[in-house]
Design a protein around this motif. Structure first.
Motif, PDB file in Angstrom:
ATOM      1  N   HIS A  83      -6.604   3.269  -0.231  1.00  0.00           N
ATOM      2  CA  HIS A  83      -5.621   2.375   0.171  1.00  0.00           C
ATOM      3  C   HIS A  83      -4.915   2.648   1.583  1.00  0.00           C
ATOM      4  CE1 HIS A  83      -4.396  -0.344  -3.524  1.00  0.00           C
ATOM      5  NE2 HIS A  83      -5.132   0.714  -4.200  1.00  0.00           N
ATOM      6  N   GLN A 122      -7.602   0.609   3.609  1.00  0.00           N
ATOM      7  CA  GLN A 122      -7.104  -0.844   3.667  1.00  0.00           C
ATOM      8  C   GLN A 122      -5.777  -0.960   4.252  1.00  0.00           C
ATOM      9  OE1 GLN A 122      -6.706  -1.554  -0.627  1.00  0.00           O
ATOM     10  NE2 GLN A 122      -9.121  -1.829  -0.977  1.00  0.00           N
ATOM     11  N   LEU A 123      -5.064   0.023   4.460  1.00  0.00           N
ATOM     12  CA  LEU A 123      -3.723  -0.082   4.862  1.00  0.00           C
ATOM     13  C   LEU A 123      -3.892  -0.088   6.446  1.00  0.00           C
ATOM     14  CD1 LEU A 123      -0.489   1.810   4.266  1.00  0.00           C
ATOM     15  CD2 LEU A 123      -1.192   1.539   6.491  1.00  0.00           C
ATOM     16  N   HIS A 130       0.764  -1.267   0.057  1.00  0.00           N
ATOM     17  CA  HIS A 130      -0.015   0.013  -0.164  1.00  0.00           C
ATOM     18  C   HIS A 130       0.908   1.272  -0.038  1.00  0.00           C
ATOM     19  CE1 HIS A 130      -4.003  -1.967   0.265  1.00  0.00           C
ATOM     20  NE2 HIS A 130      -3.517  -2.466   1.244  1.00  0.00           N
TER      21      HIS A 130
END
Length: 168
Positions: free
Chosen positions: A154, A157-158, A60
């Motif tokens: 991202h 998500q990270l 990411h």
């Protein structure tokens, strides 16, 4: 303890930016702050782990920096360089780069993106641009906003992956 307001609520505006791009700039700055807070003490040993097969934190970080550069290259009506294509290919490849260096790469990518935003005129924002080898249609403002929303996607998500890894 007082919670810091999100970037977009602070009232700090960049007069050098086309006003239409301020929300995208705010999102990028917010992503940078959130990543900094979460990864301050993140162990490098977890950087390339993929719980349940999800993308690694390291991916990411590399991807955010790379995608910002690529999307602004398209916005500037340029084609990707061989170096950019090589970087893209290597984003998912684990390496020994420390968390701090990858995070610094993201911060540098955000700063470079903001500089590139400042180089755009309000009149240029609706100009058509071709994206990728297929030449898919977009506009300058579309690419700028996609850079911001893709970075936030991202980042989210990270954040989840990092929390899972640290709380096992």
């Amino acid at each position: 303890m007082e919670t810091k307001k999100e970037v977009w609520l602070r009232g700090e505006k960049d007069p050098a930016l086309p006003p239409e791009l301020q929300p995208a700039a705010d999102a990028l700055l917010q992503a940078g702050e959130e990543l900094e807070l979460l990864l301050k003490d993140f162990p490098g040993t977890l950087l390339w782990e993929r719980p349940a097969g999800v993308a690694a934190v390291g991916f990411h970080l590399k991807h955010i920096a790379g995608v910002l550069d690529r999307l602004l290259t398209y916005a500037e009506e340029k084609t990707l360089s061989p170096e950019q294509l090589a970087y893209l290919k290597n984003e998912p490849v684990p390496d020994a780069e420390p968390v701090r260096d990858l995070l610094q790469r993201v911060h540098a990518g955000i700063e470079q993106t903001l500089l590139r935003f400042r180089g755009l005129s309000a009149a240029s924002l609706t100009a058509q641009r071709a994206v990728g080898r297929a030449g898919l249609p977009s506009t300058v403002i579309g690419l700028c906003f996609h850079a911001a929303e893709h970075t936030m996607r991202h980042t989210g998500q990270l954040l989840v992956t990092a929390k899972l890894l640290q709380n096992r």
